[in-house]
Design an enzyme around this catalytic site. Structure first.
Site, short mmCIF file in Angstrom:
data_model
loop_
_atom_site.label_atom_id
_atom_site.label_comp_id
_atom_site.label_asym_id
_atom_site.label_seq_id
_atom_site.Cartn_x
_atom_site.Cartn_y
_atom_site.Cartn_z
N LYS A 13 0.88 -1.17 0.00
CA LYS A 13 0.00 0.00 0.00
C LYS A 13 0.92 1.22 0.00
O LYS A 13 1.59 1.50 1.00
CB LYS A 13 -0.91 0.00 1.23
N GLY A 52 -8.52 8.76 9.26
CA GLY A 52 -8.91 8.72 10.67
C GLY A 52 -9.91 9.77 11.09
O GLY A 52 -10.20 9.93 12.28
N GLY A 103 -11.21 7.70 6.03
CA GLY A 103 -12.29 8.62 6.38
C GLY A 103 -13.64 7.98 6.56
O GLY A 103 -14.57 8.64 7.05
N ASN A 108 -10.42 1.30 9.16
CA ASN A 108 -9.60 1.06 10.34
C ASN A 108 -10.13 1.82 11.54
O ASN A 108 -10.70 1.25 12.47
CB ASN A 108 -8.13 1.44 10.06
N THR A 109 -10.00 3.15 11.51
CA THR A 109 -10.34 3.96 12.69
C THR A 109 -11.77 3.74 13.16
O THR A 109 -12.01 3.64 14.37
CB THR A 109 -10.12 5.46 12.37
#
Lengths: 67, 259
Positions: free
Chosen positions: B95, B156, B183, B204-205
């Site tokens: 990535k 995030g 996001g 993720n976040t």
């Protein structure tokens, strides 16, 4: 004894130490890291034959959590 | 099935491993998400704290690892990070992320394109994290990127699909999979991205920062599946005027006047 830098810390080690021995001395599993000596990535297959030289700048990198 | 560079994925939800309070929570969340591709970062070993025990349990889960180049500020550093990841994890998948600005973590498009070309030429499977820029995406595809990872909003931030208009153009134009990354803050937003035709999303976040990450991971799994099914079924047209869904025969009028 020779002086080298490991992850930005000065260390004194014996002469004729190879990278695999450095890892073993630090208690680090060989499978989970990559090694860089003087800004050059040393392939795993060469760890047992690379002899640390005076003033070598050695960096150990590992995988960490990230997105 | 989603195919990226010949590798098939049953799940269209990719997950990150950062920001979890505990590695057990992270692993359980990945299990609940049924994600088959998870991201990792790299850093210098801190001998005071020792190694993170992240790698072995992830390998036991059987997920495919996608190391990132986070921390790279230019193409040269990113290429080095990719080679480091290859040496460490024996994978050519990377990535590619280059964001020199720590406040907004906006990806540098020029350095990313330069690094992408160099890495593709070296045989890496490159998934670049980029702004939702349709022109850049075409150029990244031209140099051989395996997928495109445009951002929905800053990393995030949980702001969702602030770039929706441009994501639609990217999805329409792309000949490689489009993974909406960064996001996405709620399952509904992941669902929306999939309804729009995104091939996958990376979250993720939103999972890691939930009070109950394992449950949130499952919610995202369901949302992504639902959004994909809705895309395949085909959404109806959006119109300005109302269009009646029931017959307007005026029979009540007749009944009232007749009474």
């Amino acid at each position: 004894m020779i002086q080298i830098t490991i992850n930005q810390q000065l260390e004194n080690i014996n002469t004729n130490v190879v990278l695999t021995e450095l890892l073993d001395n630090k208690g680090i599993s060989h499978n989970s890291v990559a090694l860089v000596v003087n800004q050059r990535i040393i392939p795993r297959s060469q760890w047992h034959e690379y002899v640390c030289q005076p003033n070598d700048n050695i960096e150990f990198f590992s995988a960490v959590a990230g997105g | 099935m989603l195919t990226i560079s010949g590798h098939q994925f049953s799940s269209r939800l990719f997950t990150g491993t950062g920001k979890f309070n505990h590695s057990t929570t992270m692993l359980n969340s990945i299990k609940e998400s049924q994600s088959e591709l998870v991201t990792l970062a790299m850093k210098r070993v801190d001998f005071n704290t020792g190694l993170d025990d992240i790698l072995a349990p992830l390998q036991q889960l059987g997920v495919k690892l996608l190391p990132n180049t986070a921390g790279a500020r230019n193409a040269k550093e990113a290429i080095f990070a990719a080679e480091l990841a290859h040496e460490m994890l024996a994978t050519k998948w990377i990535k590619l992320e280059i964001h020199p600005d720590p406040k907004y973590l906006m990806p540098d498009p020029i350095e990313t394109l330069t690094a992408a070309k160099a890495l593709c030429d070296k045989g890496f499977i490159v998934l670049p994290y980029i702004h939702a820029d349709p022109v850049l995406c075409r150029k990244l595809e031209d140099v051989g990127c395996a997928a495109l990872m445009p951002l929905g909003s800053p990393i995030g931030s949980n702001q969702g699909l602030a770039t929706e208009t441009f994501l639609k153009i990217i999805i329409e134009q792309a000949n490689v999979p489009v993974v909406v990354d960064a996001g996405i803050g709620a399952p509904s937003q992941a669902c929306r991205a999939m309804e729009m035709g995104a091939d996958a999303v990376l979250v993720n976040t939103a999972i890691a920062s939930s009070a109950k990450p394992e449950i949130m991971a499952k919610c995202f799994k369901q949302a992504v599946e639902s959004g994909r099914q809705a895309y395949l079924a085909g959404l109806g047209d959006v119109t300005t005027n109302a269009n009646n869904t029931s017959p307007l025969t005026g029979f009540l009028n007749t009944s009232i006047t007749g009474g």
